[in-house]
Design a protein around this motif. Structure first.
Motif, PDB file in Angstrom:
ATOM      1  N   ILE A  53      25.005  32.297   8.082  1.00 20.40           N
ATOM      2  CA  ILE A  53      25.269  32.762   9.439  1.00 20.40           C
ATOM      3  C   ILE A  53      24.054  33.516   9.975  1.00 20.40           C
ATOM      4  CG2 ILE A  53      26.745  34.252  10.853  1.00 20.40           C
ATOM      5  CD1 ILE A  53      28.994  33.654   8.773  1.00 20.40           C
ATOM      6  N   LEU A  54      23.449  34.350   9.113  1.00 20.77           N
ATOM      7  CA  LEU A  54      22.245  35.072   9.520  1.00 20.77           C
ATOM      8  C   LEU A  54      21.134  34.095   9.902  1.00 20.77           C
ATOM      9  CD1 LEU A  54      20.671  37.723   9.843  1.00 20.77           C
ATOM     10  CD2 LEU A  54      20.121  37.612   7.401  1.00 20.77           C
ATOM     11  N   LYS A  55      20.951  33.047   9.113  1.00 20.42           N
ATOM     12  CA  LYS A  55      19.936  32.028   9.431  1.00 20.42           C
ATOM     13  C   LYS A  55      20.202  31.406  10.795  1.00 20.42           C
ATOM     14  CE  LYS A  55      18.949  30.483   4.698  1.00 20.42           C
ATOM     15  NZ  LYS A  55      19.166  29.373   3.731  1.00 20.42           N
ATOM     16  N   ASP A  56      21.449  31.015  11.021  1.00 14.41           N
ATOM     17  CA  ASP A  56      21.811  30.373  12.296  1.00 14.41           C
ATOM     18  C   ASP A  56      21.523  31.283  13.482  1.00 14.41           C
ATOM     19  OD1 ASP A  56      22.661  28.100  11.025  1.00 14.41           O
ATOM     20  OD2 ASP A  56      24.807  28.501  11.260  1.00 14.41           O
ATOM     21  N   MET A  57      21.900  32.544  13.350  1.00 18.21           N
ATOM     22  CA  MET A  57      21.751  33.468  14.473  1.00 18.21           C
ATOM     23  C   MET A  57      20.290  33.795  14.741  1.00 18.21           C
ATOM     24  SD  MET A  57      25.147  35.858  13.922  1.00 18.21           S
ATOM     25  CE  MET A  57      24.808  36.896  15.345  1.00 18.21           C
ATOM     26  N   ILE A  58      19.485  33.877  13.701  1.00 16.55           N
ATOM     27  CA  ILE A  58      18.047  34.096  13.893  1.00 16.55           C
ATOM     28  C   ILE A  58      17.413  32.882  14.567  1.00 16.55           C
ATOM     29  CG2 ILE A  58      15.844  34.272  12.657  1.00 16.55           C
ATOM     30  CD1 ILE A  58      17.173  36.248  10.755  1.00 16.55           C
ATOM     31  N   LEU A  65      19.280  41.890  18.983  1.00 13.73           N
ATOM     32  CA  LEU A  65      18.948  42.299  20.345  1.00 13.73           C
ATOM     33  C   LEU A  65      17.474  42.106  20.634  1.00 13.73           C
ATOM     34  CD1 LEU A  65      21.096  44.951  19.311  1.00 13.73           C
ATOM     35  CD2 LEU A  65      21.239  44.782  21.781  1.00 13.73           C
ATOM     36  N   LYS A  66      17.192  41.612  21.835  1.00  9.60           N
ATOM     37  CA  LYS A  66      15.811  41.592  22.307  1.00  9.60           C
ATOM     38  C   LYS A  66      15.388  43.044  22.510  1.00  9.60           C
ATOM     39  CE  LYS A  66      14.462  38.373  25.167  1.00  9.60           C
ATOM     40  NZ  LYS A  66      14.248  37.567  26.406  1.00  9.60           N
ATOM     41  N   LEU A  67      14.275  43.419  21.920  1.00  5.91           N
ATOM     42  CA  LEU A  67      13.855  44.820  21.946  1.00  5.91           C
ATOM     43  C   LEU A  67      13.685  45.327  23.373  1.00  5.91           C
ATOM     44  CD1 LEU A  67      12.990  47.088  19.870  1.00  5.91           C
ATOM     45  CD2 LEU A  67      10.664  46.537  20.555  1.00  5.91           C
ATOM     46  N   SER A  68      13.061  44.519  24.242  1.00  5.69           N
ATOM     47  CA  SER A  68      12.832  44.958  25.629  1.00  5.69           C
ATOM     48  C   SER A  68      14.147  45.153  26.370  1.00  5.69           C
ATOM     49  CB  SER A  68      11.956  43.953  26.368  1.00  5.69           C
ATOM     50  OG  SER A  68      12.551  42.664  26.362  1.00  5.69           O
ATOM     51  N   TYR A  69      15.127  44.311  26.071  1.00  9.80           N
ATOM     52  CA  TYR A  69      16.450  44.450  26.686  1.00  9.80           C
ATOM     53  C   TYR A  69      17.122  45.742  26.212  1.00  9.80           C
ATOM     54  CZ  TYR A  69      21.503  43.758  27.154  1.00  9.80           C
ATOM     55  OH  TYR A  69      22.844  43.932  27.422  1.00  9.80           O
ATOM     56  N   PHE A  70      17.089  45.980  24.923  1.00  8.57           N
ATOM     57  CA  PHE A  70      17.731  47.189  24.397  1.00  8.57           C
ATOM     58  C   PHE A  70      17.056  48.443  24.939  1.00  8.57           C
ATOM     59  CE2 PHE A  70      18.966  50.114  20.838  1.00  8.57           C
ATOM     60  CZ  PHE A  70      20.324  50.069  21.087  1.00  8.57           C
ATOM     61  N   ALA A 104      18.071  33.245  18.139  1.00  3.87           N
ATOM     62  CA  ALA A 104      17.197  34.279  18.722  1.00  3.87           C
ATOM     63  C   ALA A 104      15.795  33.741  18.980  1.00  3.87           C
ATOM     64  CB  ALA A 104      17.149  35.494  17.806  1.00  3.87           C
ATOM     65  N   LYS A 105      15.320  32.870  18.106  1.00  3.96           N
ATOM     66  CA  LYS A 105      13.953  32.348  18.230  1.00  3.96           C
ATOM     67  C   LYS A 105      13.752  31.501  19.482  1.00  3.96           C
ATOM     68  CE  LYS A 105      12.591  32.451  13.357  1.00  3.96           C
ATOM     69  NZ  LYS A 105      12.308  31.643  12.149  1.00  3.96           N
ATOM     70  N   THR A 106      14.827  31.073  20.108  1.00  2.00           N
ATOM     71  CA  THR A 106      14.683  30.339  21.371  1.00  2.00           C
ATOM     72  C   THR A 106      14.195  31.254  22.478  1.00  2.00           C
ATOM     73  OG1 THR A 106      16.952  30.766  22.149  1.00  2.00           O
ATOM     74  CG2 THR A 106      16.621  28.836  20.721  1.00  2.00           C
ATOM     75  N   GLY A 107      14.407  32.555  22.323  1.00  2.35           N
ATOM     76  CA  GLY A 107      13.993  33.520  23.329  1.00  2.35           C
ATOM     77  C   GLY A 107      14.861  33.542  24.581  1.00  2.35           C
ATOM     78  N   LYS A 108      15.967  32.809  24.564  1.00  2.00           N
ATOM     79  CA  LYS A 108      16.812  32.681  25.755  1.00  2.00           C
ATOM     80  C   LYS A 108      17.737  33.877  25.973  1.00  2.00           C
ATOM     81  CE  LYS A 108      17.239  27.614  25.509  1.00  2.00           C
ATOM     82  NZ  LYS A 108      18.223  26.502  25.325  1.00  2.00           N
ATOM     83  N   TYR A 109      18.035  34.595  24.899  1.00  5.60           N
ATOM     84  CA  TYR A 109      19.152  35.541  24.960  1.00  5.60           C
ATOM     85  C   TYR A 109      18.703  36.988  24.763  1.00  5.60           C
ATOM     86  CZ  TYR A 109      21.605  31.146  24.447  1.00  5.60           C
ATOM     87  OH  TYR A 109      22.043  29.850  24.633  1.00  5.60           O
ATOM     88  N   ASP A 110      19.426  37.879  25.433  1.00  4.44           N
ATOM     89  CA  ASP A 110      19.209  39.312  25.259  1.00  4.44           C
ATOM     90  C   ASP A 110      19.939  39.838  24.021  1.00  4.44           C
ATOM     91  OD1 ASP A 110      17.687  39.551  27.606  1.00  4.44           O
ATOM     92  OD2 ASP A 110      19.497  39.818  28.836  1.00  4.44           O
TER      93      ASP A 110
END
Length: 230
Positions: free
Chosen positions: A108-113, A141-146, A116-122
């Motif tokens: 699950i961690l692999k899938d979610m990372i 979380l995207k660091l800039s979003y957080f 995240a690598k698509t860069g589409k989501y906050d």
């Protein structure tokens, strides 16, 4: 795209003090968690974030002993501690893993990372609606979003303490909610390590493992959990 994992942990847990370093089958709880994460990301992309309290010197010493970076920050403002740990590493995305999530599913961690690598989501999370067991939570979380949320987070104790609560209460349009459709009967069951009772259950589950603990996934751990309920 730089993605790293922040493991939030402190020694002075209210309900089960010292749980982070309690030992099962010769291994501290935190070590189980780090070993699971390190199947997915390189060790230098993992940080244990603990507090500046003297009691958490033991957490820092543990991190040093196993070659993991340790960031120390506020005891009470966990959101700020989490953010600063990621900012200190100059990561684009920070993965939040709690120090009581001993049964983190590495697939699950692999899938979610990967998402995240698509860069589409906050914000990518498998916590919304508790479709996974407690103790298998992953939030990215995207660091800039957080960082953009911190001013509001810092206005209320509940948001400072519960790192991502503000992101759920005031969601971005660019969130990804990762749901458990594989094993819905496992939704919301308690597998986190929070109490003495949880410790006993965790110990029983681990004692059922015949191979490397990190290879046991949601389905296999859930079946062991069912077995020990009998």
């Amino acid at each position: 795209m730089k993605i790293g994992v922040v493991v939030l942990s402190r020694f002075s847990s209210n309900r089960l003090p010292g749980k982070a370093l309690m030992v099962i089958s010769g291994k501290p709880i935190l070590q189980y968690i780090i070993e699971r994460i390190s199947q997915v990301v390189d060790i230098e992309k993992i940080v244990i974030a603990t507090s500046l309290e003297n009691s958490d010197d033991k957490i820092e010493q543990f991190a040093q002993n196993i070659g993991i970076d340790c960031f120390r920050g506020s005891l009470d403002n966990v959101a700020e501690r989490f953010f600063q740990a990621g900012k200190n590493k100059n990561w684009d995305y920070i993965v939040r893993i709690n120090g009581d999530n001993i049964f983190l599913d590495i697939n699950i961690l692999k899938d979610m990372i990967t998402i995240a690598k698509t860069g589409k989501y906050d914000f990518i999370t498998n916590v919304k609606d508790r479709t996974f067991p407690k103790g298998m939570s992953i939030e990215i979380l995207k660091l800039s979003y957080f960082e953009s949320l911190l001013q509001q987070i810092n206005k209320e104790d509940k948001y400072r303490e519960h790192v991502t609560l503000y992101a759920y209460d005031y969601p971005s349009e660019n969130n990804f909610y990762y749901s458990n459709s594989l094993l819905p009967e496992a939704s919301g069951i308690q597998m986190a390590l929070d109490t003495a009772e949880d410790f006993e259950r965790t110990e029983k589950i681990i004692q059922h493992f015949n191979g490397d603990h990190f290879n046991y996934n949601l389905y296999e751990i859930y079946n062991i959990w069912k077995e020990i309920q009998k």
